[in-house]
Design a protein around this motif. Structure first.
Motif, PDB file in Angstrom:
ATOM      1  N   MET A  29     -10.148  24.728 -39.029  1.00  0.00           N
ATOM      2  CA  MET A  29      -9.191  24.060 -38.153  1.00  0.00           C
ATOM      3  C   MET A  29      -8.413  23.026 -38.766  1.00  0.00           C
ATOM      4  SD  MET A  29     -10.484  23.333 -34.189  1.00  0.00           S
ATOM      5  CE  MET A  29      -9.959  24.510 -33.117  1.00  0.00           C
ATOM      6  N   ALA A  30      -9.137  22.031 -39.505  1.00  0.00           N
ATOM      7  CA  ALA A  30      -8.350  21.154 -40.315  1.00  0.00           C
ATOM      8  C   ALA A  30      -8.003  21.501 -41.692  1.00  0.00           C
ATOM      9  CB  ALA A  30      -9.463  19.891 -40.342  1.00  0.00           C
ATOM     10  N   ASN A  31      -6.935  20.715 -42.187  1.00  0.00           N
ATOM     11  CA  ASN A  31      -6.549  21.006 -43.552  1.00  0.00           C
ATOM     12  C   ASN A  31      -7.918  20.379 -44.520  1.00  0.00           C
ATOM     13  OD1 ASN A  31      -5.448  20.087 -46.082  1.00  0.00           O
ATOM     14  ND2 ASN A  31      -3.680  19.847 -45.447  1.00  0.00           N
ATOM     15  N   LYS A  32      -8.237  21.567 -45.187  1.00  0.00           N
ATOM     16  CA  LYS A  32      -9.464  21.183 -46.244  1.00  0.00           C
ATOM     17  C   LYS A  32      -9.221  19.955 -47.005  1.00  0.00           C
ATOM     18  CE  LYS A  32     -11.588  24.935 -44.764  1.00  0.00           C
ATOM     19  NZ  LYS A  32     -12.727  24.715 -43.901  1.00  0.00           N
ATOM     20  N   ASN A  33      -7.975  19.836 -47.497  1.00  0.00           N
ATOM     21  CA  ASN A  33      -7.760  18.616 -48.239  1.00  0.00           C
ATOM     22  C   ASN A  33      -8.185  17.340 -47.503  1.00  0.00           C
ATOM     23  OD1 ASN A  33      -7.005  16.920 -50.708  1.00  0.00           O
ATOM     24  ND2 ASN A  33      -4.866  16.815 -49.979  1.00  0.00           N
ATOM     25  N   ASP A  34      -7.699  17.312 -46.298  1.00  0.00           N
ATOM     26  CA  ASP A  34      -7.958  16.196 -45.412  1.00  0.00           C
ATOM     27  C   ASP A  34      -9.615  15.980 -45.238  1.00  0.00           C
ATOM     28  OD1 ASP A  34      -5.156  15.673 -44.900  1.00  0.00           O
ATOM     29  OD2 ASP A  34      -5.187  16.504 -43.171  1.00  0.00           O
ATOM     30  N   ILE A  35     -10.000  16.911 -44.959  1.00  0.00           N
ATOM     31  CA  ILE A  35     -11.642  17.127 -44.859  1.00  0.00           C
ATOM     32  C   ILE A  35     -12.235  16.407 -46.152  1.00  0.00           C
ATOM     33  CG2 ILE A  35     -13.708  18.502 -44.477  1.00  0.00           C
ATOM     34  CD1 ILE A  35     -12.054  20.112 -42.743  1.00  0.00           C
ATOM     35  N   GLN A  36     -11.832  16.967 -47.337  1.00  0.00           N
ATOM     36  CA  GLN A  36     -12.316  16.316 -48.741  1.00  0.00           C
ATOM     37  C   GLN A  36     -12.282  15.164 -48.722  1.00  0.00           C
ATOM     38  OE1 GLN A  36     -10.341  19.296 -51.350  1.00  0.00           O
ATOM     39  NE2 GLN A  36     -12.051  20.663 -51.055  1.00  0.00           N
ATOM     40  N   LEU A  37     -10.772  14.426 -48.445  1.00  0.00           N
ATOM     41  CA  LEU A  37     -10.634  13.149 -48.731  1.00  0.00           C
ATOM     42  C   LEU A  37     -11.490  12.202 -47.693  1.00  0.00           C
ATOM     43  CD1 LEU A  37      -6.580  13.176 -48.743  1.00  0.00           C
ATOM     44  CD2 LEU A  37      -8.515  12.663 -50.640  1.00  0.00           C
ATOM     45  N   TYR A  38     -11.635  12.728 -46.493  1.00  0.00           N
ATOM     46  CA  TYR A  38     -12.485  12.129 -45.361  1.00  0.00           C
ATOM     47  C   TYR A  38     -13.821  11.942 -45.981  1.00  0.00           C
ATOM     48  CZ  TYR A  38     -15.254  11.192 -41.148  1.00  0.00           C
ATOM     49  OH  TYR A  38     -15.934  10.752 -40.210  1.00  0.00           O
ATOM     50  N   ARG A  39     -14.595  13.043 -46.411  1.00  0.00           N
ATOM     51  CA  ARG A  39     -15.861  12.917 -46.914  1.00  0.00           C
ATOM     52  C   ARG A  39     -15.952  11.953 -48.213  1.00  0.00           C
ATOM     53  NH1 ARG A  39     -16.422  19.304 -46.292  1.00  0.00           N
ATOM     54  NH2 ARG A  39     -17.292  19.330 -44.052  1.00  0.00           N
ATOM     55  N   ARG A  40     -14.842  12.242 -48.895  1.00  0.00           N
ATOM     56  CA  ARG A  40     -14.991  10.997 -50.136  1.00  0.00           C
ATOM     57  C   ARG A  40     -14.903   9.747 -49.555  1.00  0.00           C
ATOM     58  NH1 ARG A  40     -10.298  12.867 -53.865  1.00  0.00           N
ATOM     59  NH2 ARG A  40     -10.419  11.029 -54.429  1.00  0.00           N
ATOM     60  N   ILE A  41     -14.028   9.127 -48.565  1.00  0.00           N
ATOM     61  CA  ILE A  41     -14.013   8.042 -47.837  1.00  0.00           C
ATOM     62  C   ILE A  41     -15.467   7.508 -47.387  1.00  0.00           C
ATOM     63  CG2 ILE A  41     -12.957   6.346 -46.217  1.00  0.00           C
ATOM     64  CD1 ILE A  41     -10.376   8.317 -46.164  1.00  0.00           C
ATOM     65  N   GLN A  42     -16.020   8.614 -46.804  1.00  0.00           N
ATOM     66  CA  GLN A  42     -17.376   8.207 -46.151  1.00  0.00           C
ATOM     67  C   GLN A  42     -18.538   7.731 -47.452  1.00  0.00           C
ATOM     68  OE1 GLN A  42     -18.088  12.030 -44.366  1.00  0.00           O
ATOM     69  NE2 GLN A  42     -18.113  10.688 -42.418  1.00  0.00           N
ATOM     70  N   GLU A  43     -18.133   8.146 -48.644  1.00  0.00           N
ATOM     71  CA  GLU A  43     -18.839   7.960 -49.772  1.00  0.00           C
ATOM     72  C   GLU A  43     -18.057   6.517 -50.512  1.00  0.00           C
ATOM     73  OE1 GLU A  43     -18.719  11.154 -52.142  1.00  0.00           O
ATOM     74  OE2 GLU A  43     -20.194  12.390 -50.492  1.00  0.00           O
ATOM     75  N   GLN A  44     -17.340   5.956 -49.959  1.00  0.00           N
ATOM     76  CA  GLN A  44     -16.491   4.552 -50.275  1.00  0.00           C
ATOM     77  C   GLN A  44     -15.611   4.833 -51.474  1.00  0.00           C
ATOM     78  OE1 GLN A  44     -17.129   1.619 -48.482  1.00  0.00           O
ATOM     79  NE2 GLN A  44     -17.386   3.287 -47.135  1.00  0.00           N
ATOM     80  N   ASP A  45     -14.915   5.910 -51.435  1.00  0.00           N
ATOM     81  CA  ASP A  45     -14.024   6.412 -52.508  1.00  0.00           C
ATOM     82  C   ASP A  45     -12.674   5.806 -52.260  1.00  0.00           C
ATOM     83  OD1 ASP A  45     -12.057   7.201 -54.332  1.00  0.00           O
ATOM     84  OD2 ASP A  45     -13.107   9.238 -54.366  1.00  0.00           O
TER      85      ASP A  45
END
Length: 185
Positions: A1-17
């Motif tokens: 449903m969501a843009n895969k790039n957005d999800i990857q960025l979101y996950r990286r943010i959760q890792e404090q990137d």
């Protein structure tokens, strides 16, 4: 449903990137700013809303579930809620929303904007099927940011009646939207 790039960025943010947060900010800043500005009616306040949303992302406040919708819709919901919170803190009585929202050059794709418009039209159509008193309360609660207590005061109705009308309106809207989508609840 969501843009895969957005999800990857979101996950990286959760890792404090920090670079991921900057990339997401660059992608959505204009969209979030224009949306917040429609509500708060002041550029500096809109900037503060966007910054608060980005801080919430960084701190992990709230959780995005990709099975429940698009990432951009989740971000806009966070922005809406943050803007309402800010207005309430300033003791404003009303959130100024327009019926038509144009994101401008936000970096989102044409397909996203078309989908956003179509969903808005579908929701407006469903809202028009509500009873007049339910429409008034839905508009005050969801589109103008009034609390249930404020709505009760404004309409001279008991708080329980307001809560009941909101609940029934939401139930009716769910049914209308499920029919529109071809799904049954």
């Amino acid at each position: 449903m969501a843009n895969k790039n957005d999800i990857q960025l979101y996950r990286r943010i959760q890792e404090q990137d920090q670079a991921a947060l900057e990339a997401l900010y660059d992608k959505y800043e204009k969209l979030l700013f224009s949306f917040a500005f429609k509500m708060v009616q002041h550029p500096q306040a809109a900037e503060e809303v966007v910054q608060e949303v980005m801080l919430k992302l960084w701190r992990g406040t709230g959780h995005y579930d990709e099975t429940k919708g698009k990432f951009s819709s989740w971000l806009l919901t966070m922005t809406r809620n943050t803007a309402i919170d800010q207005l309430r803190k300033q003791n404003k009585q009303e959130v100024h929303l327009t019926n038509e929202w144009e994101p401008g050059d936000s970096g989102t794709g044409v397909e996203d904007m078309i989908e956003w418009k179509e969903q808005g039209e579908t929701l407006k159509k469903a809202i028009r099927t509500l009873k007049k008193e339910q429409i008034e309360i839905v508009e005050l609660f969801y589109f103008k940011g009034y609390s249930q207590k404020k709505i009760a005061e404004k309409t001279n109705l008991p708080l329980g009646t307001i809560k009941g009308r909101i609940r029934l309106a939401l139930k009716h809207l769910r049914q209308e939207l499920s029919v529109e989508r071809g799904t049954q609840l």
